[in-house]
Design an enzyme around this catalytic site. Sequence first.
Site, PDB file in Angstrom:
ATOM      1  NE  ARG A  48      -8.462   3.548  -3.702  1.00  0.00           N
ATOM      2  CZ  ARG A  48      -8.575   2.543  -2.866  1.00  0.00           C
ATOM      3  NH1 ARG A  48      -8.505   1.288  -3.304  1.00  0.00           N
ATOM      4  NH2 ARG A  48      -8.744   2.745  -1.603  1.00  0.00           N
ATOM      5  N   GLY A  49      -4.838   3.715  -2.519  1.00  0.00           N
ATOM      6  CA  GLY A  49      -4.623   3.016  -1.265  1.00  0.00           C
ATOM      7  C   GLY A  49      -3.146   3.103  -0.932  1.00  0.00           C
ATOM      8  CB  ALA A  50      -1.334   4.366   2.044  1.00  0.00           C
ATOM      9  NE  ARG A  89      -3.512  10.523  -4.335  1.00  0.00           N
ATOM     10  CZ  ARG A  89      -4.618   9.986  -3.806  1.00  0.00           C
ATOM     11  NH1 ARG A  89      -4.802   8.684  -3.854  1.00  0.00           N
ATOM     12  NH2 ARG A  89      -5.521  10.748  -3.218  1.00  0.00           N
ATOM     13  CD  GLN A 194     -12.122   6.641  -3.441  1.00  0.00           C
ATOM     14  OE1 GLN A 194     -13.208   7.183  -3.303  1.00  0.00           O
ATOM     15  NE2 GLN A 194     -10.988   7.318  -3.412  1.00  0.00           N
ATOM     16  CG  ASP A 235      -4.177   7.561   2.577  1.00  0.00           C
ATOM     17  OD1 ASP A 235      -3.741   7.238   1.464  1.00  0.00           O
ATOM     18  OD2 ASP A 235      -5.350   7.363   2.931  1.00  0.00           O
ATOM     19  CG  ASN A 245      -8.663   6.794   6.091  1.00  0.00           C
ATOM     20  OD1 ASN A 245      -7.881   6.188   5.343  1.00  0.00           O
ATOM     21  ND2 ASN A 245      -9.904   6.405   6.270  1.00  0.00           N
ATOM     22  CE  LYS A 246     -11.519  10.012  -1.002  1.00  0.00           C
ATOM     23  NZ  LYS A 246     -10.681  10.624  -2.034  1.00  0.00           N
TER      24      LYS A 246
END
Length: 343
Positions: A48-50, A89, A194, A235, A245-246
């Site tokens: 995970r993480g763009a 995603r 996270q 992201d 973003n998250k």
Amino acid sequence: MSQELRAVEWTGTGLALIDQTQLPHRTETVDVRDVDTLVDAIQRLVVRGAPAIGAAGAYGVAIALLQGGREGWSEAQVRAAVARIREARPTAVNLMVGVDRVMTRFGEGLDAVLEEAAAVQREDVEANRAMGAHGADWLLKKAGVDRPLRILTHCNTGALATAGWGTALGVVRELHARGQLEVVYADETRPLLQGSRLTAWELVQEGIPHYVQADGAAAGTILRGEVDAAIVGADRIAANGDTANKVGTVGVALACADAGIPFLVAAPTTTVDLSTPTGDDIHIELRGEAEVLEWAGVRTAPAESRGHNPAFDVTPGRLVTGLVTERGVLEVSAGELPGERLR
């Protein structure tokens, strides 16, 4: 330790992905040699993480080619498998960018595909290093204090979320290396933690003093004057500076605006999507209800309750004090828009 950390690593026959669902208690890798496993890994947040997803997607083209060769797929079947990876995603633009870039060399064969995927990974590390320096320089000037900084961050933006080094956490690491970092407040980041599981783990590896706090504590910490600046990743960034973003990020930005402290977004230019005019055009992924209605498989909400579980939110560009990329810093809230400066 995290300087050498690689969340995504090509083994010669497939991908080795650090299983981020197991951290911080166990460090395990998932061996990826087929498209189903890769799509599942992306969707379950094994990776995970763009930027990290972008690197995984880039190598995913090679995974599809190799699997197609083993199983006798037609070119159309290989391309359909690549499309599945690309769409695994929908919010993180780096996944699409990485896949699309490598697909420009699809017709040249496996070696060319692997060469391009390696370039995606290498260039991300180089970009992270550059934005770390740019961001640290800018923050030290913008914060207006003559002491080491107290930084708040949200989600995980370190080596685990990228091809290496980190975006927002890369800025934090640069400040620490310069002796200009006092402490980090790491938001736990719901629903999969996270921040407390991954960011805190990376900060421990670096020996960086930090607190883990509940997401709901962030605004109060900022308004009490305990933070000099907030740094987050992204992201997807729209042409007008709106930033996905998250989930929970927009609350941090609002608190920073009220407190009059910098809110810095750190992301490579590959995360800036100039074809997306505003944040209203960014698709927000909704995750499964169980992540907010249950805890460790035990129902915590009434049986009649439904779960609303957006994985991301969008921070308006007017709240983004600075956007740091490998090219430097744009002061978005002051009118320096990505769509005008990064074409």
